[in-house]
Design a protein around this motif. Structure first.
Motif, mmCIF file in Angstrom:
data_model
loop_
_atom_site.group_PDB
_atom_site.id
_atom_site.type_symbol
_atom_site.label_atom_id
_atom_site.label_comp_id
_atom_site.label_asym_id
_atom_site.label_seq_id
_atom_site.Cartn_x
_atom_site.Cartn_y
_atom_site.Cartn_z
ATOM 1 N N ARG A 1 0.831 -1.201 0.000
ATOM 2 C CA ARG A 1 0.000 0.000 0.000
ATOM 3 C C ARG A 1 0.874 1.264 0.000
ATOM 4 O O ARG A 1 0.543 2.256 -0.649
ATOM 5 N N ARG B 1 8.104 -6.850 -6.010
ATOM 6 C CA ARG B 1 7.918 -7.888 -4.990
ATOM 7 C C ARG B 1 9.261 -8.308 -4.407
ATOM 8 O O ARG B 1 9.394 -8.512 -3.206
ATOM 9 N N ARG C 1 -0.088 -12.458 1.771
ATOM 10 C CA ARG C 1 -0.623 -13.368 0.754
ATOM 11 C C ARG C 1 0.350 -14.498 0.451
ATOM 12 O O ARG C 1 -0.036 -15.570 0.026
ATOM 13 N N ASP C 2 1.663 -14.209 0.635
ATOM 14 C CA ASP C 2 2.699 -15.169 0.237
ATOM 15 C C ASP C 2 3.692 -15.394 1.366
ATOM 16 O O ASP C 2 4.858 -15.666 1.131
ATOM 17 N N ARG D 1 -10.459 -8.578 -7.045
ATOM 18 C CA ARG D 1 -9.152 -8.620 -6.365
ATOM 19 C C ARG D 1 -8.672 -10.060 -6.217
ATOM 20 O O ARG D 1 -7.486 -10.350 -6.376
HETATM 21 O O1 DC Z 1 -3.692 -7.202 2.809
HETATM 22 P P1 DC Z 1 -3.913 -5.903 2.065
HETATM 23 O O2 DC Z 1 -5.306 -5.782 1.504
HETATM 24 O O3 DC Z 1 -3.537 -4.700 2.868
HETATM 25 O O4 DC Z 1 -2.910 -5.952 0.808
HETATM 26 C C1 DC Z 1 -2.859 -4.938 -0.171
HETATM 27 C C2 DC Z 1 -2.467 -5.525 -1.520
HETATM 28 O O5 DC Z 1 -1.135 -6.012 -1.474
HETATM 29 C C3 DC Z 1 -3.343 -6.698 -1.980
HETATM 30 O O6 DC Z 1 -3.955 -6.402 -3.221
HETATM 31 C C4 DC Z 1 -2.434 -7.856 -2.175
HETATM 32 C C5 DC Z 1 -1.052 -7.314 -2.007
HETATM 33 N N1 DC Z 1 -0.233 -8.128 -1.109
HETATM 34 C C6 DC Z 1 0.586 -9.057 -1.686
HETATM 35 O O7 DC Z 1 0.583 -9.215 -2.906
HETATM 36 N N2 DC Z 1 1.423 -9.787 -0.899
HETATM 37 C C7 DC Z 1 1.415 -9.625 0.444
HETATM 38 N N3 DC Z 1 2.241 -10.368 1.189
HETATM 39 C C8 DC Z 1 0.544 -8.700 1.040
HETATM 40 C C9 DC Z 1 -0.288 -7.962 0.237
#
Ligand code: DC
Length: 231
Positions: free
Chosen positions: A49, A113, A138-139, A185
């Motif tokens: 973000r 990333r 997410r990962d 999303r």
């Molecule tokens: O969890 P969040 O909604 O605050 O995450 C914002 C964006 O970042 C979401 O679209 C996915 C991405 N994200 C990611 O790709 N890998 C992560 N470890 C955390 C978030």
């Protein structure tokens, strides 16, 4: 008593990875679990973000990997604090719908990333040395911390996730639009080539559709308790 990880080695603190899609309850589960374990809650989404916010401010297109990676090098995560060029970014600025949409777009970029994974690992290792962390994203279980002591992947139906989002923000009348945004999303997050959203092979998958926050937290604490007891 020393803390032990799954391999039985003495470790400085526990690392709990919590992954899952938007609206799966990750942030609440991570916050409450971290509180109960007495460790830091690291929110890796906030780093994506922060990059998204800067890319909007500085007019960087979401496809310009090199420029996004340069922005990412200015981001730091330290416990619950996210900073850019050393200045803390207020939570409110990171949570606007515009930044959410941009974060989902920029996060498909592999150059960005790579830099942010480094930022997140450094934050997790520092937190571990200071007692441990619950790391949400997410990962985390698949890429950022493949050696995490506990890996949890939270899931819930898109309808239930939309319902939670809508009731949190008092927008019950917008449920259809919110469900559509969540599906969009999910699609972006699961279909991207770089680190798509998926459970690690050794993650415990918890379907939270009909579970309360307390029930989900209890399952995370039970898994963490086994590690702490060296079971
Ligand atoms: O969890 P969040 O909604 O605050 O995450 C914002 C964006 O970042 C979401 O679209 C996915 C991405 N994200 C990611 O790709 N890998 C992560 N470890 C955390 C978030």
């Amino acid at each position: 008593m020393p803390i032990k990880n799954f391999q039985g080695d003495e470790a400085e603190g526990i690392l709990v990875a919590i992954d899952g899609p938007a609206g799966s309850g990750k942030s609440s589960v991570a916050r409450v679990s971290a509180e109960r374990l007495g460790v830091v809650d690291l929110n890796t989404g906030a780093t994506y973000r922060a990059v998204a916010l800067l890319s909007i401010k500085e007019g960087v297109p979401p496809t310009d990997g090199a420029a996004l990676a340069r922005i990412a090098r200015r981001v730091e995560l330290d416990g619950e604090r996210v900073s850019v060029d050393g200045d803390e970014v207020p939570e409110g600025a990171l949570r606007t719908p515009e930044v959410s949409a941009a974060a989902s777009k920029v996060s498909s970029n592999p150059e960005l990333r790579e830099v942010l994974v480094g930022v997140q690992r450094r934050a997790a290792w520092k937190a571990r040395a200071e007692g441990g962390a619950v790391v949400e994203g997410r990962d985390i279980g698949t890429v950022v911390l493949p050696d995490a002591d506990v890996k949890v992947f939270l899931s819930a139906s898109a309808e239930e996730r939309a319902r939670r989002r809508a009731s949190q923000s008092g927008r019950e009348d917008e449920i259809e639009r919110i469900t559509a945004a969540i599906r969009q999303r999910d699609k972006q997050d699961t279909e991207r080539a770089a680190s798509p959203l998926k459970p690690a092979p050794d993650a415990v998958v918890v379907d939270t559709t009909s579970m309360s926050l307390d029930e989900v937290v209890s399952s995370v604490l039970a898994l963490a308790g086994r590690v702490r007891e060296g079971a």
